[in-house]
Design a protein around this motif. Structure first.
Motif, mmCIF file in Angstrom:
data_model
loop_
_atom_site.group_PDB
_atom_site.id
_atom_site.type_symbol
_atom_site.label_atom_id
_atom_site.label_comp_id
_atom_site.label_asym_id
_atom_site.label_seq_id
_atom_site.Cartn_x
_atom_site.Cartn_y
_atom_site.Cartn_z
ATOM 1 N N ASP A 28 0.832 -1.210 0.000
ATOM 2 C CA ASP A 28 0.000 0.000 0.000
ATOM 3 C C ASP A 28 0.865 1.259 0.000
ATOM 4 O O ASP A 28 0.553 2.235 -0.678
ATOM 5 C CB ASP A 28 -0.954 0.009 1.204
ATOM 6 N N GLY A 29 1.958 1.238 0.766
ATOM 7 C CA GLY A 29 2.872 2.375 0.804
ATOM 8 C C GLY A 29 3.542 2.599 -0.546
ATOM 9 O O GLY A 29 3.712 3.742 -0.987
ATOM 10 N N LEU A 30 3.938 1.519 -1.215
ATOM 11 C CA LEU A 30 4.524 1.634 -2.554
ATOM 12 C C LEU A 30 3.520 2.258 -3.522
ATOM 13 O O LEU A 30 3.867 3.146 -4.321
ATOM 14 C CB LEU A 30 4.963 0.267 -3.086
ATOM 15 N N ARG A 31 2.271 1.795 -3.456
ATOM 16 C CA ARG A 31 1.237 2.338 -4.337
ATOM 17 C C ARG A 31 1.003 3.823 -4.055
ATOM 18 O O ARG A 31 0.881 4.626 -4.984
ATOM 19 C CB ARG A 31 -0.062 1.563 -4.159
ATOM 20 N N ALA A 32 0.944 4.187 -2.781
ATOM 21 C CA ALA A 32 0.676 5.578 -2.400
ATOM 22 C C ALA A 32 1.753 6.523 -2.923
ATOM 23 O O ALA A 32 1.467 7.673 -3.265
ATOM 24 C CB ALA A 32 0.555 5.694 -0.876
ATOM 25 N N LYS A 33 2.997 6.031 -3.006
ATOM 26 C CA LYS A 33 4.108 6.859 -3.488
ATOM 27 C C LYS A 33 4.296 6.766 -4.996
ATOM 28 O O LYS A 33 5.163 7.435 -5.551
ATOM 29 C CB LYS A 33 5.410 6.444 -2.778
ATOM 30 N N GLY A 34 3.505 5.919 -5.657
ATOM 31 C CA GLY A 34 3.627 5.751 -7.096
ATOM 32 C C GLY A 34 4.803 4.886 -7.519
ATOM 33 O O GLY A 34 5.212 4.920 -8.679
ATOM 34 N N TYR A 35 5.350 4.079 -6.606
ATOM 35 C CA TYR A 35 6.516 3.249 -6.895
ATOM 36 C C TYR A 35 6.149 1.832 -7.321
ATOM 37 O O TYR A 35 6.975 1.113 -7.868
ATOM 38 C CB TYR A 35 7.427 3.145 -5.666
ATOM 39 N N PHE A 36 4.939 1.406 -7.044
ATOM 40 C CA PHE A 36 4.522 0.022 -7.256
ATOM 41 C C PHE A 36 4.259 -0.242 -8.734
ATOM 42 O O PHE A 36 3.525 0.492 -9.385
ATOM 43 C CB PHE A 36 3.240 -0.259 -6.457
ATOM 44 N N ILE A 37 4.869 -1.294 -9.277
ATOM 45 C CA ILE A 37 4.528 -1.778 -10.619
ATOM 46 C C ILE A 37 3.808 -3.116 -10.497
ATOM 47 O O ILE A 37 2.718 -3.292 -11.019
ATOM 48 C CB ILE A 37 5.776 -1.929 -11.514
ATOM 49 N N PHE A 38 4.433 -4.069 -9.793
ATOM 50 C CA PHE A 38 3.850 -5.401 -9.663
ATOM 51 C C PHE A 38 4.523 -6.124 -8.512
ATOM 52 O O PHE A 38 5.686 -5.867 -8.212
ATOM 53 C CB PHE A 38 4.063 -6.200 -10.957
#
Length: 107
Positions: A28-38
């Motif tokens: 969730d933290g990765l997604r919130a920062k825009g870092y998450f791909i997969f």
């Protein structure tokens, strides 16, 4: 810059329910920062199949590529501004999943 964070496990099995809470929070933290791909988990390497069809060889081996105590059991693919952020996230990911991780940059 894109990076692969590979989770290293000793064949002890998947994350516990408590570990999954921390992993989900990390995701969730990765997604919130825009870092998450997969991100994904992998099954036990005992079920791996190595395939070699170079030059039409049509060879398959129902075994993992390497017989080792440790293996990759999951991964994150991230997109971050620099290697230092990737390194920081790898430390956080290791803590979240309670396992060692390997950080590698994509070409």
């Amino acid at each position: 810059m894109k990076f692969l964070i590979s989770v290293i496990d000793d064949l002890s099995g998947s994350g516990t329910p408590d570990e999954m809470k921390f992993i989900n929070a990390f995701n969730d933290g990765l997604r919130a920062k825009g870092y998450f791909i997969f991100a994904g988990g992998l099954t036990d390497p005992k079920g791996a199949i190595v395939i070699d069809n170079r030059n039409g060889a049509n060879i398959s081996n129902d075994a993992p590529l390497f017989a080792a105590k440790e293996n990759f059991s999951g991964f994150w693919i991230i997109d971050v501004p620099n290697k230092e952020i990737a390194r920081t996230l790898a430390f956080e990911g290791s803590q979240a999943c309670n396992r060692k991780v390997e950080l590698r940059e994509f070409f």
